[in-house]
Design an enzyme around this catalytic site. Sequence first.
Site, PDB file in Angstrom:
ATOM      1  N   SER A  12     -39.064  12.100 -19.472  1.00 19.10           N
ATOM      2  CA  SER A  12     -38.835  10.918 -18.640  1.00 19.10           C
ATOM      3  C   SER A  12     -38.490   9.716 -19.497  1.00 19.10           C
ATOM      4  CB  SER A  12     -40.094  10.616 -17.832  1.00 19.10           C
ATOM      5  OG  SER A  12     -40.374  11.676 -16.947  1.00 19.10           O
ATOM      6  N   CYS A  13     -37.905   8.728 -18.840  1.00 21.87           N
ATOM      7  CA  CYS A  13     -37.544   7.459 -19.448  1.00 21.87           C
ATOM      8  C   CYS A  13     -38.750   6.885 -20.205  1.00 21.87           C
ATOM      9  CB  CYS A  13     -37.101   6.498 -18.350  1.00 21.87           C
ATOM     10  SG  CYS A  13     -36.671   4.865 -18.911  1.00 21.87           S
ATOM     11  N   PRO A  14     -38.555   6.420 -21.412  1.00 21.69           N
ATOM     12  CA  PRO A  14     -37.323   6.187 -22.148  1.00 21.69           C
ATOM     13  C   PRO A  14     -36.986   7.290 -23.152  1.00 21.69           C
ATOM     14  CG  PRO A  14     -39.063   5.021 -23.266  1.00 21.69           C
ATOM     15  CD  PRO A  14     -39.704   5.729 -22.067  1.00 21.69           C
TER      16      PRO A  14
END
Length: 85
Positions: A12-14
């Site tokens: 997942s981000c980042p």
Amino acid sequence: MSETVLDVKGLSCPLPVLKANRALRGMRPGDRLRVVATDRASVADFQAFCRETGHALIAFGEDAGVLSFVIRRRPEQAPATDPGS
């Protein structure tokens, strides 16, 4: 010019952008990095990342929930010159 594949599916981000940035640093100017990801936020993240860093996002798409981004590493930047010299 070569192409390297970076699989960041499930991250997942980042993390996808951070891992792509690390990979691009080790590549030569003009080389391509294909990133495969599953995080929907990656679309906006990679667009912004390329806009801010000067790398070229030359293609992106989706197939069965897997996103694919092709990024061309930017050319080396010329050293800054001192206008006072």
